[in-house]
Design an enzyme around this catalytic site. Structure first.
Site, PDB file in Angstrom:
ATOM      1  N   GLU A  67       0.979  -1.100   0.181  1.00 50.95           N
ATOM      2  CA  GLU A  67       0.033   0.432   0.001  1.00 50.95           C
ATOM      3  C   GLU A  67       0.946   1.470   0.341  1.00 50.95           C
ATOM      4  O   GLU A  67       1.773   1.581   0.383  1.00 50.95           O
ATOM      5  CB  GLU A  67      -0.968  -0.064   1.801  1.00 50.95           C
ATOM      6  CG  GLU A  67      -2.258  -0.370   1.260  1.00 50.95           C
ATOM      7  CD  GLU A  67      -3.117   0.319   0.763  1.00 50.95           C
ATOM      8  OE1 GLU A  67      -2.854   1.409   0.174  1.00 50.95           O
ATOM      9  OE2 GLU A  67      -3.724  -0.065   1.021  1.00 50.95           O
ATOM     10  N   ASP A  68       0.159   2.224  -0.559  1.00 50.72           N
ATOM     11  CA  ASP A  68       0.884   3.818  -0.394  1.00 50.72           C
ATOM     12  C   ASP A  68       1.275   4.260   0.933  1.00 50.72           C
ATOM     13  O   ASP A  68       2.396   4.385   1.391  1.00 50.72           O
ATOM     14  CB  ASP A  68       0.504   4.902  -1.463  1.00 50.72           C
ATOM     15  CG  ASP A  68      -1.341   4.984  -1.771  1.00 50.72           C
ATOM     16  OD1 ASP A  68      -1.795   4.025  -0.650  1.00 50.72           O
ATOM     17  OD2 ASP A  68      -1.394   5.565  -1.963  1.00 50.72           O
ATOM     18  N   ASP A 102      -4.425   5.262   6.686  1.00 45.04           N
ATOM     19  CA  ASP A 102      -4.863   6.360   6.563  1.00 45.04           C
ATOM     20  C   ASP A 102      -5.970   6.263   7.539  1.00 45.04           C
ATOM     21  O   ASP A 102      -5.433   5.564   9.011  1.00 45.04           O
ATOM     22  CB  ASP A 102      -5.047   7.110   5.737  1.00 45.04           C
ATOM     23  CG  ASP A 102      -5.772   8.530   6.581  1.00 45.04           C
ATOM     24  OD1 ASP A 102      -5.696   9.133   6.951  1.00 45.04           O
ATOM     25  OD2 ASP A 102      -7.181   9.067   5.304  1.00 45.04           O
ATOM     26  N   PHE A 108      -1.704  15.712   4.489  1.00 43.60           N
ATOM     27  CA  PHE A 108      -1.805  15.225   3.297  1.00 43.60           C
ATOM     28  C   PHE A 108      -0.977  15.559   2.310  1.00 43.60           C
ATOM     29  O   PHE A 108       0.235  16.177   1.551  1.00 43.60           O
ATOM     30  CB  PHE A 108      -3.146  15.799   2.286  1.00 43.60           C
ATOM     31  CG  PHE A 108      -3.637  15.093   1.120  1.00 43.60           C
ATOM     32  CD1 PHE A 108      -4.463  14.333   1.121  1.00 43.60           C
ATOM     33  CD2 PHE A 108      -3.398  15.785  -0.374  1.00 43.60           C
ATOM     34  CE1 PHE A 108      -5.133  13.868  -0.256  1.00 43.60           C
ATOM     35  CE2 PHE A 108      -3.928  14.768  -1.387  1.00 43.60           C
ATOM     36  CZ  PHE A 108      -4.753  13.585  -1.202  1.00 43.60           C
ATOM     37  N   ARG A 153       2.435  12.511  -8.633  1.00 45.70           N
ATOM     38  CA  ARG A 153       2.411  10.924  -8.631  1.00 45.70           C
ATOM     39  C   ARG A 153       4.518  11.377  -8.897  1.00 45.70           C
ATOM     40  O   ARG A 153       4.887   9.926  -8.490  1.00 45.70           O
ATOM     41  CB  ARG A 153       2.531   9.856  -9.640  1.00 45.70           C
ATOM     42  CG  ARG A 153       0.847  10.004  -8.869  1.00 45.70           C
ATOM     43  CD  ARG A 153       0.048   8.480  -9.715  1.00 45.70           C
ATOM     44  NE  ARG A 153      -1.612   8.882  -9.559  1.00 45.70           N
ATOM     45  CZ  ARG A 153      -2.275   7.976  -9.129  1.00 45.70           C
ATOM     46  NH1 ARG A 153      -1.220   7.693  -7.927  1.00 45.70           N
ATOM     47  NH2 ARG A 153      -3.280   7.743  -8.983  1.00 45.70           N
TER      48      ARG A 153
HETATM   49  P1  5GP Z   1      -8.175   4.911   4.134  1.00 44.26           P
HETATM   50  O1  5GP Z   1      -8.927   4.377   3.733  1.00 44.26           O
HETATM   51  O2  5GP Z   1      -6.881   4.292   4.623  1.00 44.26           O
HETATM   52  O3  5GP Z   1      -8.366   6.202   4.281  1.00 44.26           O
HETATM   53  O4  5GP Z   1      -6.655   5.305   2.664  1.00 44.26           O
HETATM   54  C1  5GP Z   1      -6.056   4.345   1.896  1.00 44.26           C
HETATM   55  C2  5GP Z   1      -5.760   5.469   0.382  1.00 44.26           C
HETATM   56  O5  5GP Z   1      -6.248   7.132   0.695  1.00 44.26           O
HETATM   57  C3  5GP Z   1      -4.578   5.236  -0.019  1.00 44.26           C
HETATM   58  O6  5GP Z   1      -4.159   4.200  -0.205  1.00 44.26           O
HETATM   59  C4  5GP Z   1      -4.507   6.555  -0.843  1.00 44.26           C
HETATM   60  O7  5GP Z   1      -4.981   6.037  -1.842  1.00 44.26           O
HETATM   61  C5  5GP Z   1      -5.350   7.690  -0.017  1.00 44.26           C
HETATM   62  N1  5GP Z   1      -4.899   8.776   0.803  1.00 44.26           N
HETATM   63  C6  5GP Z   1      -4.645   8.392   2.406  1.00 44.26           C
HETATM   64  N2  5GP Z   1      -4.310   9.423   2.473  1.00 44.26           N
HETATM   65  C7  5GP Z   1      -3.672  10.097   1.716  1.00 44.26           C
HETATM   66  C8  5GP Z   1      -2.650  11.417   1.479  1.00 44.26           C
HETATM   67  O8  5GP Z   1      -2.110  12.198   2.525  1.00 44.26           O
HETATM   68  N3  5GP Z   1      -2.213  11.230   0.059  1.00 44.26           N
HETATM   69  C9  5GP Z   1      -2.695  11.066  -0.865  1.00 44.26           C
HETATM   70  N4  5GP Z   1      -2.202  11.458  -1.472  1.00 44.26           N
HETATM   71  N5  5GP Z   1      -3.440   9.604  -0.425  1.00 44.26           N
HETATM   72  C10 5GP Z   1      -3.734   9.632   0.860  1.00 44.26           C
END
Ligand code: 5GP
Length: 181
Positions: free
Chosen positions: A101-102, A105, A155, A168
């Site tokens: 995963e990137d 969050d 963010f 990206r």
């Molecule tokens: P979660 O489901 O854990 O809230 O979010 C996961 C996804 O939200 C990540 O895989 C990513 O695509 C996006 N995301 C969450 N935080 C960020 C952030 O700070 N920047 C970006 N570009 N994407 C985020």
């Protein structure tokens, strides 16, 4: 063009620090799965740069697949709704799967992915994420096994992460602050 020179992008993690940490994470994976094969599952699109650096530093037999899930789109907030946009090409039954995963969050995406992938009976399912925002977690027991960097509640873009498909290609991870509309 990625307009890094403008004031709304602030470097959070430099390319050199990312490279060093990715190597360490790969070494840990290599150690943990010594003598075994691992199957990396990249979560498109954000993890693609992290994955492509990580895989080259893992000294094991490695195979690769991708899954795509719905993301923020043009919005900075998670909708909480997760949907598979592109499924895996092949079965993961009996494999040592590492979901790549990137960023973690709220944990909603990972929680959903873990649920659907565990139903497919991998031997193990581990999670590698370049970034982690623990303070944002909505689902308490969601955690990564291999984390690059814990970061504050900002963010971020770059090194694969986007905002509305931009940024990206930045080499550093940067904090994005948008001017008020
Ligand atoms: P979660 O489901 O854990 O809230 O979010 C996961 C996804 O939200 C990540 O895989 C990513 O695509 C996006 N995301 C969450 N935080 C960020 C952030 O700070 N920047 C970006 N570009 N994407 C985020």
């Amino acid at each position: 063009m990625a307009d890094k020179g403008r004031t709304h992008l602030k470097t959070l993690i430099r390319r050199s620090a990312i490279q060093k940490r990715v190597r360490e994470v790969a070494q840990q994976i290599t150690k943990d799965f010594k003598g075994e094969r691992v199957h990396l599952v990249g979560v498109l699109k954000g993890a693609c740069i992290f994955l492509s650096d990580l895989i080259r530093e893992i000294d094991l037999e490695v195979s690769l697949d991708f899954i795509a899930v719905s993301s923020y789109g043009k919005d900075k907030q998670s909708s909480g709704q997760v949907r598979v946009l592109k499924d895996l090409d092949s079965s993961i039954e009996g494999l040592n799967v590492i979901l790549v995963e990137d960023i973690l969050d709220t944990g909603l995406t990972l929680s959903y992915l873990q649920r659907i992938l565990l139903q497919r009976r991998p031997r193990v399912l581990k999670v590698a994420a370049l970034l982690d925002k623990p303070s944002r977690r909505l689902i308490k027991d969601i955690r990564g096994d291999y984390i690059g960097f814990p970061i504050p509640n900002e963010f971020v873009v770059g090194y694969g992460l986007d905002y509305a498909e931009r940024y990206r290609n930045l080499k550093d991870v940067c904090i994005l602050s948008l001017p008020p509309e």
